[in-house]
Design a protein around this motif. Sequence first.
Motif, PDB file in Angstrom:
ATOM      1  N   ASN A  58       0.796  -1.226   0.000  1.00 14.30           N
ATOM      2  CA  ASN A  58       0.000   0.000   0.000  1.00 14.30           C
ATOM      3  C   ASN A  58       0.825   1.270   0.000  1.00 14.30           C
ATOM      4  N   TRP A  59       0.288   2.290  -0.628  1.00 16.27           N
ATOM      5  CA  TRP A  59       0.753   3.664  -0.483  1.00 16.27           C
ATOM      6  C   TRP A  59      -0.214   4.336   0.486  1.00 16.27           C
ATOM      7  N   LYS A  60       0.140   5.494   1.009  1.00 19.17           N
ATOM      8  CA  LYS A  60      -0.764   6.175   1.937  1.00 19.17           C
ATOM      9  C   LYS A  60      -0.719   7.673   1.719  1.00 19.17           C
ATOM     10  N   VAL A  61      -1.768   8.339   2.217  1.00 15.75           N
ATOM     11  CA  VAL A  61      -1.829   9.795   2.178  1.00 15.75           C
ATOM     12  C   VAL A  61      -2.665  10.294   3.362  1.00 15.75           C
ATOM     13  N   VAL A  70     -11.486  23.970   7.339  1.00 17.83           N
ATOM     14  CA  VAL A  70     -11.512  22.802   8.216  1.00 17.83           C
ATOM     15  C   VAL A  70     -12.529  21.786   7.692  1.00 17.83           C
ATOM     16  N   HIS A  71     -12.165  20.519   7.719  1.00 17.51           N
ATOM     17  CA  HIS A  71     -13.018  19.390   7.320  1.00 17.51           C
ATOM     18  C   HIS A  71     -13.353  19.374   5.829  1.00 17.51           C
ATOM     19  N   THR A  72     -12.626  20.124   5.010  1.00 20.49           N
ATOM     20  CA  THR A  72     -12.837  20.086   3.566  1.00 20.49           C
ATOM     21  C   THR A  72     -12.093  18.898   2.973  1.00 20.49           C
ATOM     22  N   LYS A  73     -12.332  18.624   1.706  1.00 21.54           N
ATOM     23  CA  LYS A  73     -11.791  17.414   1.091  1.00 21.54           C
ATOM     24  C   LYS A  73     -11.008  17.722  -0.177  1.00 21.54           C
ATOM     25  N   SER A  74     -10.036  16.875  -0.447  1.00 22.37           N
ATOM     26  CA  SER A  74      -9.294  16.856  -1.709  1.00 22.37           C
ATOM     27  C   SER A  74      -9.135  15.410  -2.129  1.00 22.37           C
ATOM     28  N   THR A  75      -8.961  15.196  -3.415  1.00 24.01           N
ATOM     29  CA  THR A  75      -8.850  13.854  -3.976  1.00 24.01           C
ATOM     30  C   THR A  75      -7.407  13.585  -4.380  1.00 24.01           C
ATOM     31  N   PHE A  76      -6.890  12.383  -4.039  1.00 25.65           N
ATOM     32  CA  PHE A  76      -5.491  12.011  -4.248  1.00 25.65           C
ATOM     33  C   PHE A  76      -5.383  10.684  -4.988  1.00 25.65           C
ATOM     34  N   TRP A  77      -4.281  10.512  -5.720  1.00 22.07           N
ATOM     35  CA  TRP A  77      -3.925   9.246  -6.343  1.00 22.07           C
ATOM     36  C   TRP A  77      -2.449   9.292  -6.693  1.00 22.07           C
ATOM     37  N   LEU A  78      -1.905   8.153  -7.129  1.00 21.90           N
ATOM     38  CA  LEU A  78      -0.514   8.098  -7.577  1.00 21.90           C
ATOM     39  C   LEU A  78      -0.463   8.055  -9.096  1.00 21.90           C
ATOM     40  N   GLU A  79       0.540   8.751  -9.638  1.00 23.18           N
ATOM     41  CA  GLU A  79       0.816   8.722 -11.082  1.00 23.18           C
ATOM     42  C   GLU A  79       2.287   8.425 -11.271  1.00 23.18           C
ATOM     43  N   LYS A  80       2.611   7.834 -12.407  1.00 21.90           N
ATOM     44  CA  LYS A  80       4.014   7.713 -12.791  1.00 21.90           C
ATOM     45  C   LYS A  80       4.307   8.798 -13.814  1.00 21.90           C
ATOM     46  N   ALA A  81       5.573   8.979 -14.132  1.00 17.17           N
ATOM     47  CA  ALA A  81       5.968   9.994 -15.106  1.00 17.17           C
ATOM     48  C   ALA A  81       5.170   9.803 -16.384  1.00 17.17           C
ATOM     49  N   LYS A  92      -9.785  12.533   0.630  1.00 18.86           N
ATOM     50  CA  LYS A  92      -9.378  12.682   2.036  1.00 18.86           C
ATOM     51  C   LYS A  92      -9.987  13.947   2.621  1.00 18.86           C
ATOM     52  N   GLN A  93     -10.474  13.821   3.842  1.00 16.45           N
ATOM     53  CA  GLN A  93     -10.982  14.976   4.576  1.00 16.45           C
ATOM     54  C   GLN A  93      -9.872  15.522   5.457  1.00 16.45           C
ATOM     55  N   GLN A  94      -9.728  16.845   5.470  1.00 15.96           N
ATOM     56  CA  GLN A  94      -8.707  17.506   6.285  1.00 15.96           C
ATOM     57  C   GLN A  94      -8.889  17.095   7.745  1.00 15.96           C
ATOM     58  N   GLY A  95      -7.772  16.679   8.351  1.00 11.27           N
ATOM     59  CA  GLY A  95      -7.773  16.332   9.768  1.00 11.27           C
ATOM     60  C   GLY A  95      -8.084  14.878  10.085  1.00 11.27           C
ATOM     61  N   LYS A  96      -8.543  14.112   9.131  1.00 16.01           N
ATOM     62  CA  LYS A  96      -8.824  12.688   9.364  1.00 16.01           C
ATOM     63  C   LYS A  96      -7.537  11.877   9.214  1.00 16.01           C
ATOM     64  N   GLY A  97      -7.557  10.616   9.635  1.00 22.19           N
ATOM     65  CA  GLY A  97      -6.383   9.752   9.585  1.00 22.19           C
ATOM     66  C   GLY A  97      -5.918   9.439   8.177  1.00 22.19           C
ATOM     67  N   ALA A  98      -4.750   8.839   8.096  1.00 24.69           N
ATOM     68  CA  ALA A  98      -4.172   8.450   6.805  1.00 24.69           C
ATOM     69  C   ALA A  98      -4.985   7.319   6.184  1.00 24.69           C
ATOM     70  N   SER A  99      -5.051   7.300   4.864  1.00 23.94           N
ATOM     71  CA  SER A  99      -5.685   6.215   4.116  1.00 23.94           C
ATOM     72  C   SER A  99      -4.614   5.417   3.398  1.00 23.94           C
ATOM     73  N   TYR A 100      -4.768   4.104   3.399  1.00 23.71           N
ATOM     74  CA  TYR A 100      -3.845   3.173   2.742  1.00 23.71           C
ATOM     75  C   TYR A 100      -4.561   2.543   1.562  1.00 23.71           C
ATOM     76  N   ARG A 101      -3.879   2.523   0.410  1.00 27.49           N
ATOM     77  CA  ARG A 101      -4.468   1.963  -0.810  1.00 27.49           C
ATOM     78  C   ARG A 101      -3.425   1.188  -1.600  1.00 27.49           C
ATOM     79  N   TYR A 132       1.122  14.444   4.593  1.00 24.26           N
ATOM     80  CA  TYR A 132       2.207  13.500   4.343  1.00 24.26           C
ATOM     81  C   TYR A 132       1.700  12.315   3.539  1.00 24.26           C
ATOM     82  N   TRP A 133       2.664  11.637   2.899  1.00 26.09           N
ATOM     83  CA  TRP A 133       2.358  10.474   2.080  1.00 26.09           C
ATOM     84  C   TRP A 133       3.544   9.540   2.086  1.00 26.09           C
ATOM     85  N   ASP A 134       3.351   8.343   1.569  1.00 24.37           N
ATOM     86  CA  ASP A 134       4.428   7.368   1.396  1.00 24.37           C
ATOM     87  C   ASP A 134       4.090   6.523   0.181  1.00 24.37           C
ATOM     88  N   GLU A 135       5.049   6.379  -0.722  1.00 22.50           N
ATOM     89  CA  GLU A 135       4.835   5.648  -1.975  1.00 22.50           C
ATOM     90  C   GLU A 135       4.734   4.142  -1.785  1.00 22.50           C
TER      91      GLU A 135
END
Length: 141
Positions: A58-61, A70-81, A92-101, A132-135
């Motif tokens: 999994n990666w995480k964000v 506060v409590h607003t949302k943005s959408t995330f994903w991974l891309e390659k070059a 992801k909602q601001q302030g909530k825990g990390a999500s693993y995918r 924060y994130w991790d690939e």
Amino acid sequence: MNFKRLATTVGLSGALLLSSIPVNASNDNHNYSFRIYGFQQNSQSAGRYRQTKNYKNNWKVKLVSSGEGVHTKSTFWLEKAGGRNISNSVTKQQGKGASYRRVKSSFSGAQTVMLTAQNNNYNGSEFNISGYWDEETGRIQ
């Protein structure tokens, strides 16, 4: 065989053995900070090298701060070059825990990937986000 040759042989054998052991991914927190642009234009972090070929690793964000509020949302994903998505998106909602995918099973393995994000709403709003994130986390699901 003399002692010096034996020591050299053992040392080289050990080095070869260690080089064949896969490096385990660790669950790190790499900071990101970038601007989210209007009308769902993509924004990206700097690239990180994803060394695993296991799509189940999994990666995480986590969205820590959003200038949208506060409590607003943005959408995330991974891309390659080149802009090819290698994971499904997560909102992801601001302030909530990390999500693993997982990445997509069609992802062909070790290469540089970028965290990509956009506003979850289609409007002209622009704001800064950070978190924060991790690939690759080492967490297998």
